[in-house]
Design an enzyme around this catalytic site. Structure first.
Site, PDB file in Angstrom:
ATOM      1  CG  HIS A 211     -45.365  22.997  25.695  1.00 15.29           C
ATOM      2  ND1 HIS A 211     -44.106  22.582  26.081  1.00 15.29           N
ATOM      3  CD2 HIS A 211     -45.268  23.309  24.384  1.00 15.29           C
ATOM      4  CE1 HIS A 211     -43.290  22.652  25.046  1.00 15.29           C
ATOM      5  NE2 HIS A 211     -43.964  23.088  23.999  1.00 15.29           N
ATOM      6  CE  LYS A 215     -45.834  19.537  23.625  1.00 16.34           C
ATOM      7  NZ  LYS A 215     -46.351  18.849  22.425  1.00 16.34           N
TER       8      LYS A 215
END
Length: 328
Positions: A211, A215
């Protein structure tokens, strides 16, 4: 024999990726050398819906997910309340999103402002995309005021979150994954785990999830899929997940397109038999944020209907949303 089983979310660019290999008189199917990134995206657009009957307030409009949800809500014809809540350093700002000016308030002002808005708009739905450490405090404020909400933020104390909502009897959609197609894949995994427990007993599992660097927590989707594999007989701990957050590794190891380094979700689950002769690979890749934004809008529409009908059940997830046909 070794082969890769993928769960594609699009049929685009599938040609010429299967290669037969012969070794010591045996044939195998090898997809790894020619893996092409799969992109999950919404392929259909519908005309904006009108008179949906409820306004929406998106928390943390300055964040990338908050912006995406606002744009999707405006596109769907939902009335947007031009207010949002963000960290104290952003308080007082006016943010332009979706062609509208949104006033940002800090944490200390949340409860009073929200109560005032809810009094004016008793059919209000809040969508939350903030940060993990704000999940529980935000939910407690929503429940104290009595505002139905969609919790798209992952992390936080989930057991406490569900207890807060259950005790307050406030309507809410809570899901670690708002992408409708990914949720459908998760549902299929759960069905397989329920109907064929132990089917992969003895198999080893490797999990990679990539990600954007911003994140902070481990993917809730990865945790859900791993739970299914555990039911299928695989021994695997959450802390064994290989998290990729470094852009260089994402480009070179995972194959994330450069333009989506700031917003993507690539997941690879590889299962290998004890004697190394059989392997399965499940993969789902998402570029961008539109899939989550559209799912969040569908969840808000779903929740507004439940509130109007005074449904007995108060807490829902995205499976509930999909089961009612909310796949715009």
């Amino acid at each position: 024999m070794g082969f890769v089983l993928k769960a594609p979310t699009t049929l685009l660019r599938q040609e010429k990726i299967v290669r037969l290999c012969q070794s010591q008189g045996r044939f195998s199917i090898n997809l790894r050398k020619r893996r092409l990134p799969l992109q999950i995206c919404s392929m259909s657009k519908t005309a904006p819906e009108q008179n949906l009957g409820f306004p929406i307030l998106v928390n943390s409009c300055g964040g990338k997910m908050g912006r995406a949800v606002i744009e999707a809500a405006v596109s769907a014809g939902i009335q947007l309340v031009p207010v949002s809540f963000s960290p104290s350093e952003e308080s007082g700002r006016i943010v332009q999103v979706g062609g509208q000016s949104i006033q940002v308030y800090g944490p200390s002002e949340r409860e009073g402002i929200l109560a005032s808005i809810f009094e004016k708009h008793p059919n209000l739905i809040v969508v939350d995309y903030t940060v993990p450490h704000a999940v529980n405090d935000n939910a407690e404020i929503y429940c104290k005021v009595g505002v139905p909400f969609v919790m798209g933020t992952t992390g936080g104390d989930r057991e406490r979150l569900y207890k807060t909502v259950k005790d307050s009897k406030v309507y809410a959609v809570i899901s670690p994954q708002m992408g409708k197609q990914v949720v459908a894949f998760l549902a299929a995994m759960e069905i397989m785990a329920d109907q064929f427990p132990g089917a992969f007993s003895g198999y080893s599992l490797q999990v990679i999830e990539s990600h954007q660097a911003s994140k902070l927590d481990t993917s809730g989707t990865a945790k859900a899929v791993i739970s299914c594999f555990q039911k299928l007989g695989v021994s695997f701990d959450i802390d064994q997940i290989k998290q990729i957050r470094d852009p260089k590794q994402q480009l070179e190891m995972v194959g994330v397109p450069e333009e989506y380094l700031s917003g993507h979700a690539f997941h690879i689950y590889n299962l290998t038999s004890p004697d190394k002769t059989v392997s399965f690979e499940f993969q789902h890749n998402v570029c961008g944020r539109s899939i989550y934004a559209e799912g969040s809008v569908d969840a808000a529409i779903f929740l507004a209907k439940k509130v109007r009908s005074k449904a007995e059940k108060c807490i829902y997830n995205m499976i509930d949303v999909l089961r009612e046909g909310n796949m715009r």
